[in-house]
Design a protein around this motif. Structure first.
Motif, PDB file in Angstrom:
ATOM      1  N   PRO A  68       0.811  -1.226   0.000  1.00  0.00           N
ATOM      2  CA  PRO A  68       0.000   0.000   0.000  1.00  0.00           C
ATOM      3  C   PRO A  68       0.840   1.270   0.000  1.00  0.00           C
ATOM      4  O   PRO A  68       0.476   2.260  -0.649  1.00  0.00           O
ATOM      5  CB  PRO A  68      -0.827  -0.129   1.290  1.00  0.00           C
ATOM      6  CG  PRO A  68      -0.853  -1.572   1.593  1.00  0.00           C
ATOM      7  CD  PRO A  68       0.469  -2.107   1.143  1.00  0.00           C
ATOM      8  N   ARG A  69       1.960   1.252   0.717  1.00  0.00           N
ATOM      9  CA  ARG A  69       2.832   2.429   0.754  1.00  0.00           C
ATOM     10  C   ARG A  69       3.379   2.720  -0.644  1.00  0.00           C
ATOM     11  O   ARG A  69       3.456   3.878  -1.069  1.00  0.00           O
ATOM     12  CB  ARG A  69       3.972   2.180   1.731  1.00  0.00           C
ATOM     13  CG  ARG A  69       4.913   3.347   1.917  1.00  0.00           C
ATOM     14  CD  ARG A  69       5.867   3.075   3.055  1.00  0.00           C
ATOM     15  NE  ARG A  69       6.717   4.209   3.349  1.00  0.00           N
ATOM     16  CZ  ARG A  69       7.316   4.415   4.508  1.00  0.00           C
ATOM     17  NH1 ARG A  69       7.153   3.551   5.499  1.00  0.00           N
ATOM     18  NH2 ARG A  69       8.077   5.476   4.706  1.00  0.00           N
ATOM     19  N   THR A  70       3.746   1.685  -1.364  1.00  0.00           N
ATOM     20  CA  THR A  70       4.267   1.863  -2.722  1.00  0.00           C
ATOM     21  C   THR A  70       3.179   2.382  -3.663  1.00  0.00           C
ATOM     22  O   THR A  70       3.419   3.293  -4.467  1.00  0.00           O
ATOM     23  CB  THR A  70       4.826   0.536  -3.243  1.00  0.00           C
ATOM     24  OG1 THR A  70       5.888   0.107  -2.384  1.00  0.00           O
ATOM     25  CG2 THR A  70       5.346   0.683  -4.663  1.00  0.00           C
ATOM     26  N   LEU A  71       1.986   1.819  -3.574  1.00  0.00           N
ATOM     27  CA  LEU A  71       0.888   2.271  -4.423  1.00  0.00           C
ATOM     28  C   LEU A  71       0.520   3.718  -4.121  1.00  0.00           C
ATOM     29  O   LEU A  71       0.246   4.504  -5.046  1.00  0.00           O
ATOM     30  CB  LEU A  71      -0.325   1.366  -4.235  1.00  0.00           C
ATOM     31  CG  LEU A  71      -0.178  -0.074  -4.729  1.00  0.00           C
ATOM     32  CD1 LEU A  71      -1.424  -0.888  -4.392  1.00  0.00           C
ATOM     33  CD2 LEU A  71       0.091  -0.110  -6.231  1.00  0.00           C
ATOM     34  N   LEU A  72       0.520   4.083  -2.842  1.00  0.00           N
ATOM     35  CA  LEU A  72       0.214   5.468  -2.493  1.00  0.00           C
ATOM     36  C   LEU A  72       1.294   6.409  -3.012  1.00  0.00           C
ATOM     37  O   LEU A  72       0.992   7.503  -3.510  1.00  0.00           O
ATOM     38  CB  LEU A  72       0.073   5.605  -0.979  1.00  0.00           C
ATOM     39  CG  LEU A  72      -0.369   6.989  -0.495  1.00  0.00           C
ATOM     40  CD1 LEU A  72      -1.766   7.320  -1.014  1.00  0.00           C
ATOM     41  CD2 LEU A  72      -0.350   7.070   1.030  1.00  0.00           C
ATOM     42  N   GLY A  73       2.563   5.995  -2.906  1.00  0.00           N
ATOM     43  CA  GLY A  73       3.635   6.817  -3.461  1.00  0.00           C
ATOM     44  C   GLY A  73       3.499   6.999  -4.958  1.00  0.00           C
ATOM     45  O   GLY A  73       3.771   8.077  -5.503  1.00  0.00           O
ATOM     46  N   LEU A  74       3.071   5.945  -5.661  1.00  0.00           N
ATOM     47  CA  LEU A  74       2.839   6.038  -7.103  1.00  0.00           C
ATOM     48  C   LEU A  74       1.755   7.058  -7.409  1.00  0.00           C
ATOM     49  O   LEU A  74       1.923   7.935  -8.279  1.00  0.00           O
ATOM     50  CB  LEU A  74       2.454   4.656  -7.635  1.00  0.00           C
ATOM     51  CG  LEU A  74       2.008   4.579  -9.098  1.00  0.00           C
ATOM     52  CD1 LEU A  74       3.154   4.934 -10.029  1.00  0.00           C
ATOM     53  CD2 LEU A  74       1.481   3.180  -9.410  1.00  0.00           C
ATOM     54  N   LEU A  75       0.633   6.976  -6.702  1.00  0.00           N
ATOM     55  CA  LEU A  75      -0.476   7.888  -6.951  1.00  0.00           C
ATOM     56  C   LEU A  75      -0.122   9.325  -6.588  1.00  0.00           C
ATOM     57  O   LEU A  75      -0.365  10.264  -7.361  1.00  0.00           O
ATOM     58  CB  LEU A  75      -1.698   7.441  -6.145  1.00  0.00           C
ATOM     59  CG  LEU A  75      -2.376   6.142  -6.585  1.00  0.00           C
ATOM     60  CD1 LEU A  75      -3.411   5.709  -5.560  1.00  0.00           C
ATOM     61  CD2 LEU A  75      -3.020   6.304  -7.950  1.00  0.00           C
ATOM     62  N   VAL A  76       0.458   9.512  -5.407  1.00  0.00           N
ATOM     63  CA  VAL A  76       0.774  10.864  -4.947  1.00  0.00           C
ATOM     64  C   VAL A  76       1.867  11.492  -5.815  1.00  0.00           C
ATOM     65  O   VAL A  76       1.804  12.681  -6.150  1.00  0.00           O
ATOM     66  CB  VAL A  76       1.192  10.827  -3.465  1.00  0.00           C
ATOM     67  CG1 VAL A  76       1.768  12.167  -3.029  1.00  0.00           C
ATOM     68  CG2 VAL A  76       0.009  10.460  -2.595  1.00  0.00           C
ATOM     69  N   GLY A  77       2.873  10.706  -6.194  1.00  0.00           N
ATOM     70  CA  GLY A  77       3.924  11.236  -7.056  1.00  0.00           C
ATOM     71  C   GLY A  77       3.370  11.715  -8.379  1.00  0.00           C
ATOM     72  O   GLY A  77       3.688  12.825  -8.850  1.00  0.00           O
ATOM     73  N   ALA A  78       2.535  10.894  -9.020  1.00  0.00           N
ATOM     74  CA  ALA A  78       1.932  11.305 -10.295  1.00  0.00           C
ATOM     75  C   ALA A  78       1.082  12.559 -10.115  1.00  0.00           C
ATOM     76  O   ALA A  78       1.107  13.475 -10.961  1.00  0.00           O
ATOM     77  CB  ALA A  78       1.094  10.166 -10.865  1.00  0.00           C
ATOM     78  N   ALA A  79       0.330  12.622  -9.007  1.00  0.00           N
ATOM     79  CA  ALA A  79      -0.525  13.784  -8.756  1.00  0.00           C
ATOM     80  C   ALA A  79       0.300  15.061  -8.616  1.00  0.00           C
ATOM     81  O   ALA A  79      -0.008  16.093  -9.228  1.00  0.00           O
ATOM     82  CB  ALA A  79      -1.354  13.539  -7.498  1.00  0.00           C
ATOM     83  N   LEU A  80       1.364  15.008  -7.822  1.00  0.00           N
ATOM     84  CA  LEU A  80       2.167  16.213  -7.590  1.00  0.00           C
ATOM     85  C   LEU A  80       2.934  16.626  -8.845  1.00  0.00           C
ATOM     86  O   LEU A  80       3.063  17.815  -9.137  1.00  0.00           O
ATOM     87  CB  LEU A  80       3.133  15.967  -6.432  1.00  0.00           C
ATOM     88  CG  LEU A  80       2.488  15.733  -5.064  1.00  0.00           C
ATOM     89  CD1 LEU A  80       3.540  15.415  -4.014  1.00  0.00           C
ATOM     90  CD2 LEU A  80       1.658  16.941  -4.632  1.00  0.00           C
ATOM     91  N   GLY A  81       3.466  15.645  -9.586  1.00  0.00           N
ATOM     92  CA  GLY A  81       4.186  15.976 -10.816  1.00  0.00           C
ATOM     93  C   GLY A  81       3.289  16.651 -11.833  1.00  0.00           C
ATOM     94  O   GLY A  81       3.656  17.659 -12.450  1.00  0.00           O
TER      95      GLY A  81
END
Length: 347
Positions: free
Chosen positions: A76-89
């Motif tokens: 879950p931590r990895t999936l959240l990092g994927l989503l949040v990273g794409a959102a911020l970029g």
């Protein structure tokens, strides 16, 4: 005398295809880098777990301690990092295109601070403790600050410099408010302190499923704005001549930024500099075309965020350094470099 035929020339449409080929290859390489970082994020952490046990936790789950760490914590931590990273970029890229300001960033324009202030207020004064409540409060705060900064910057007469100054002032005021609330409400301090510096440590499957729809909607909306944002880069008059609806484009762009930043901030707190750094790195490979910048940013921003999270888990083992601190340490020197560049000084 026999006339010689002119040498064959490439078809006019062949040149754009030749330019697109390296960009497509670079995008595939970026996707490959993202896959490697995703694997590393699951395999590496504050607790050292052998690769065979990581594999067991992923595909042969039995509920032992190691399996729980791998599947219920790291995935879950990895999936959240994927989503949040794409959102911020994507949010940073859209903000820079919308304002025609290469220093624009949701953090610098106060959007992250607005979301953080709203969530902290809900925690301290309203007793909000659920992620769903955080999400809606973050959306409200992000939207309100977007309107305030746009108004302070001059509304229709806003310029990049005035927007940057207004965003900086609002961010400073809201950060002071957040710190004051933390000092006055010691009971809520522990609940807020990791969230306000930006952290993926509280990620779980519920968090991922609740924020994913908002981030996916924001990603799709941002990607559909590539052509209108390309037109805006030519100036309002040229964009209008090309048939771009300026007001609609700006409203949709702000809506995309609000969705992306609101969900990302609600999930893991305000993570700064990701939206500033990634677009500048991407333009080295893509040039100014938003049709390429946006997909690159959606792929490379999670690489940066997850890479920073991995570094934070490793450098201070067995403790952790929050990802927001790592990105700030990386982003500060880059921001100074951008400000000192001659063309930035004249902005």
């Amino acid at each position: 005398m026999v006339d010689s035929a002119p040498p064959p020339t490439a078809a006019p449409e062949a040149e754009p295809r030749r330019r697109a080929a390296p960009r497509a290859a670079g995008l595939l390489a970026a996707v490959g880098a993202l896959l490697l970082v995703l694997v590393a994020s699951v395999a590496v952490g504050a607790k050292q777990i052998p690769l065979d046990q990581v594999w067991h936790g992923l595909f042969h789950y039995t509920g032992n301690e190691t399996d729980v760490v791998v599947r219920d914590v790291r995935v879950p931590r990895t999936l959240l990092g994927l989503l949040v990273g794409a959102a911020l970029g994507l949010a940073g890229t859209v903000m820079q295109a919308l304002t025609r300001n290469p220093l624009a960033d949701p953090g610098l324009f106060g959007i992250n601070a607005g979301a953080a202030a709203a969530v902290v207020s809900g925690i301290s004064f309203l007793g909000v403790s659920s992620l769903t409540g955080y999400v809606w409060l973050a959306f409200l705060g992000a939207a309100a600050v977007s309107v305030v900064v746009y108004a302070l910057g001059g509304s229709r007469g806003a310029t990049p410099v005035r927007l940057a100054l207004a965003g900086t002032a609002v961010t400073a005021a809201l950060n002071g408010y957040v710190f004051s609330v933390q000092l006055l409400d010691t009971a809520a301090l522990d609940r807020m302190r990791f969230w306000t510096v930006g952290s993926l440590a509280s990620a779980n499957s519920t968090v991922v499923t609740q924020v994913a729809p908002f981030i996916v909607a924001g990603v799709l909306l941002a990607l559909t704005l590539a052509r209108p944002l390309n037109a805006l880069a030519l100036g309002d008059d040229q964009a209008r001549a090309l048939g771009t609806r300026l007001t609609a484009t700006r409203v949709l762009a702000l809506a995309a930024v609000t969705l992306l930043c609101g969900a990302a901030t609600a999930a893991c707190g305000p993570v700064i500099f990701v939206g500033l750094m990634v677009p500048h790195v991407v333009r080295v490979f893509t040039g100014p075309d938003m049709r390429w910048i946006l997909p690159y940013a959606a792929v490379l921003a999670p690489v940066l965020l997850l890479g920073s999270d991995i570094a934070g888990r490793v450098v201070v083992r067995p403790s952790e350094l929050q990802v927001g601190i790592v990105t700030a340490l990386l982003g500060g020197p880059l921001f100074i470099h951008l400000v000192r560049r001659r063309r930035m000084a004249r902005l």
